[in-house]
Scaffold this active site. Structure first.
Site, PDB file in Angstrom:
ATOM      1  CB  SER A 134      -0.853   0.011   1.271  1.00  0.00           C
ATOM      2  OG  SER A 134      -1.501   1.245   1.427  1.00  0.00           O
ATOM      3  CE1 TYR A 147      -3.749  -2.105   5.151  1.00  0.00           C
ATOM      4  CE2 TYR A 147      -2.955   0.129   4.781  1.00  0.00           C
ATOM      5  CZ  TYR A 147      -3.472  -1.060   4.286  1.00  0.00           C
ATOM      6  OH  TYR A 147      -3.703  -1.200   2.937  1.00  0.00           O
TER       7      TYR A 147
HETATM    8  N1  LIG Z   1      -8.649  -0.225  -0.979  1.00  0.00           N
HETATM    9  C1  LIG Z   1      -7.601   0.587  -0.906  1.00  0.00           C
HETATM   10  O1  LIG Z   1      -7.726   1.817  -0.972  1.00  0.00           O
HETATM   11  C2  LIG Z   1      -6.219  -0.002  -0.795  1.00  0.00           C
HETATM   12  C3  LIG Z   1      -5.123   0.854  -0.921  1.00  0.00           C
HETATM   13  C4  LIG Z   1      -3.845   0.337  -0.825  1.00  0.00           C
HETATM   14  C5  LIG Z   1      -3.664  -1.010  -0.612  1.00  0.00           C
HETATM   15  N2  LIG Z   1      -4.740  -1.820  -0.475  1.00  0.00           N
HETATM   16  C6  LIG Z   1      -4.487  -3.244  -0.257  1.00  0.00           C
HETATM   17  O2  LIG Z   1      -5.037  -3.968  -1.335  1.00  0.00           O
HETATM   18  C7  LIG Z   1      -5.510  -5.237  -0.872  1.00  0.00           C
HETATM   19  C8  LIG Z   1      -6.989  -5.365  -1.226  1.00  0.00           C
HETATM   20  O3  LIG Z   1      -7.681  -4.279  -0.656  1.00  0.00           O
HETATM   21  P1  LIG Z   1      -9.276  -4.121  -0.788  1.00  0.00           P
HETATM   22  O4  LIG Z   1      -9.590  -2.739  -0.406  1.00  0.00           O
HETATM   23  O5  LIG Z   1      -9.719  -4.648  -2.073  1.00  0.00           O
HETATM   24  O6  LIG Z   1      -9.727  -5.087   0.415  1.00  0.00           O
HETATM   25  P2  LIG Z   1     -11.139  -5.700   0.789  1.00  0.00           P
HETATM   26  O7  LIG Z   1     -11.333  -5.480   2.244  1.00  0.00           O
HETATM   27  O8  LIG Z   1     -12.200  -5.257  -0.140  1.00  0.00           O
HETATM   28  O9  LIG Z   1     -10.867  -7.268   0.524  1.00  0.00           O
HETATM   29  C9  LIG Z   1      -9.936  -7.947   1.291  1.00  0.00           C
HETATM   30  C10 LIG Z   1      -9.866  -9.388   0.830  1.00  0.00           C
HETATM   31  O10 LIG Z   1      -8.926 -10.056   1.692  1.00  0.00           O
HETATM   32  C11 LIG Z   1      -9.513 -11.269   2.106  1.00  0.00           C
HETATM   33  N3  LIG Z   1      -9.009 -11.686   3.413  1.00  0.00           N
HETATM   34  C12 LIG Z   1      -8.980 -10.990   4.562  1.00  0.00           C
HETATM   35  N4  LIG Z   1      -8.529 -11.770   5.551  1.00  0.00           N
HETATM   36  C13 LIG Z   1      -8.259 -12.994   5.018  1.00  0.00           C
HETATM   37  C14 LIG Z   1      -7.801 -14.223   5.522  1.00  0.00           C
HETATM   38  N5  LIG Z   1      -7.520 -14.406   6.819  1.00  0.00           N
HETATM   39  N6  LIG Z   1      -7.659 -15.264   4.655  1.00  0.00           N
HETATM   40  C15 LIG Z   1      -7.947 -15.113   3.342  1.00  0.00           C
HETATM   41  N7  LIG Z   1      -8.387 -13.978   2.811  1.00  0.00           N
HETATM   42  C16 LIG Z   1      -8.558 -12.929   3.645  1.00  0.00           C
HETATM   43  C17 LIG Z   1     -11.007 -10.990   2.191  1.00  0.00           C
HETATM   44  O11 LIG Z   1     -11.748 -12.188   2.175  1.00  0.00           O
HETATM   45  C18 LIG Z   1     -11.194 -10.132   0.941  1.00  0.00           C
HETATM   46  O12 LIG Z   1     -11.364 -10.960  -0.171  1.00  0.00           O
HETATM   47  C19 LIG Z   1      -5.244  -5.287   0.625  1.00  0.00           C
HETATM   48  O13 LIG Z   1      -4.028  -5.952   0.865  1.00  0.00           O
HETATM   49  C20 LIG Z   1      -5.142  -3.817   1.000  1.00  0.00           C
HETATM   50  O14 LIG Z   1      -4.374  -3.606   2.150  1.00  0.00           O
HETATM   51  C21 LIG Z   1      -6.018  -1.355  -0.564  1.00  0.00           C
END
Ligand SMILES: NC(=O)c1ccc[n+]([C@@H]2O[C@H](COP(=O)([O-])OP(=O)(O)OC[C@H]3O[C@@H](n4cnc5c(N)ncnc54)[C@H](O)[C@@H]3O)[C@@H](O)[C@H]2O)c1
Length: 249
Positions: A134, A147
């Site tokens: 991230s 985080y």
């Molecule tokens: N959304 C943002 O703005 C953003 C920005 C930077 C980085 N990210 C990173 O991108 C990735 C996806 O983000 P998102 O916003 O789509 O997340 P989200 O919350 O929409 O989805 C998270 C996913 O991770 C899975 N997950 C969580 N815990 C788990 C576990 N114990 N076992 C298996 N799967 C598990 C969930 O089932 C889900 O499918 C993450 O790593 C997040 O930190 C997101």
């Protein structure tokens, strides 16, 4: 294999990979949510396998890899996208459980997936691993210390693993998405506004760069596709920002 493929960024990565012709293994905790991703892939004529898995449990990860081998025979690509936002608040108020839960998914889960997939890639003497960190792995985010620390840990894991497996023709890279349009970021912006006592509009400005826009999940998915393509054969150990220009280091 795409973890966290049930929603958000992971769902788009999985569907894009399928569009590119990959047989995709969809991993997340909830079977019901994974079925929605599977439907999107099927609608576009793609092929996938649903494997509901808690990536924090080594036995479950081992089973997930075994089931994949039974279905598809090998694993060429691993996108470690699963992640949780973690407990929020001033560091001194973060509970031990909140700290550990965040690391368990964002770091330990990623470690376990790499641990069980790398031997297969070594045997093939080829493979691509993409770890989703991230922008918060690069720069601070107030009241999100678990985080931020977990996402910076991803860079250390990526760089070290890249050196360990490079001789086997395996590349390992990190993608650092910026604030990505969707319900999750809207919650983050609301929390930031509350934590800093500023308006939602001003809080959003803290998440946008020169393009003055949030990132779309497709932007991150496209970078993953590139890193898994022939064109990126000589890229490894890198952390690549997809942040609309908000972060440049
Ligand atoms: N959304 C943002 O703005 C953003 C920005 C930077 C980085 N990210 C990173 O991108 C990735 C996806 O983000 P998102 O916003 O789509 O997340 P989200 O919350 O929409 O989805 C998270 C996913 O991770 C899975 N997950 C969580 N815990 C788990 C576990 N114990 N076992 C298996 N799967 C598990 C969930 O089932 C889900 O499918 C993450 O790593 C997040 O930190 C997101």
């Amino acid at each position: 294999m795409v973890t966290g493929a049930s929603q958000g960024i992971g769902q788009v990565i999985a569907t894009r990979m399928a569009e590119e012709g990959a047989k995709v293994v969809l991993v997340a905790r909830s079977k019901a949510n994974l079925e929605e991703t599977a439907k999107q892939i099927a609608d576009k004529g793609g092929t996938c396998l649903i494997l509901p898995t808690d990536i924090t449990a080594e036995s479950a990860v081992s089973q997930m890899v075994g089931d994949t081998l039974s279905a598809y025979g090998t694993i060429d690509i691993l996108v470690n996208n699963s992640g949780v936002a973690g407990e929020m608040g001033p560091l001194e108020e973060i509970s031990m459980d909140g700290w550990e839960d965040c690391f368990r998914v964002n770091v330990t889960g990623m470690f376990l997936c790499c641990k069980h997939v790398v031997p297969i890639m070594k045997e093939s003497r080829a493979g691509r691993i993409v770890n989703i960190s991230s922008i918060t792995g690069k720069r601070p985010l107030v009241h999100r210390s678990p985080y931020a620390a977990s996402k910076m840990a991803v860079l250390g894991l990526t760089r070290t693993l890249a050196f360990e497996v490079g001789e086997y023709g395996i590349t390992v890279n990190t993608v650092c998405p910026g604030a990505t349009e969707g319900p999750r970021i809207r919650k983050v912006i609301a929390n930031e506004a509350q934590a800093l006592g500023i308006s939602l509009k001003d809080a959003e400005k803290n998440f946008t760069g020169p393009l003055n826009t949030l990132v779309e999940p497709e932007d991150t998915a496209n970078m993953c596709i590139y890193l898994c393509s022939e064109e990126a054969a000589h890229m490894t150990g890198q952390d690549i920002n997809v942040t609309g220009g908000l972060c440049w280091y």
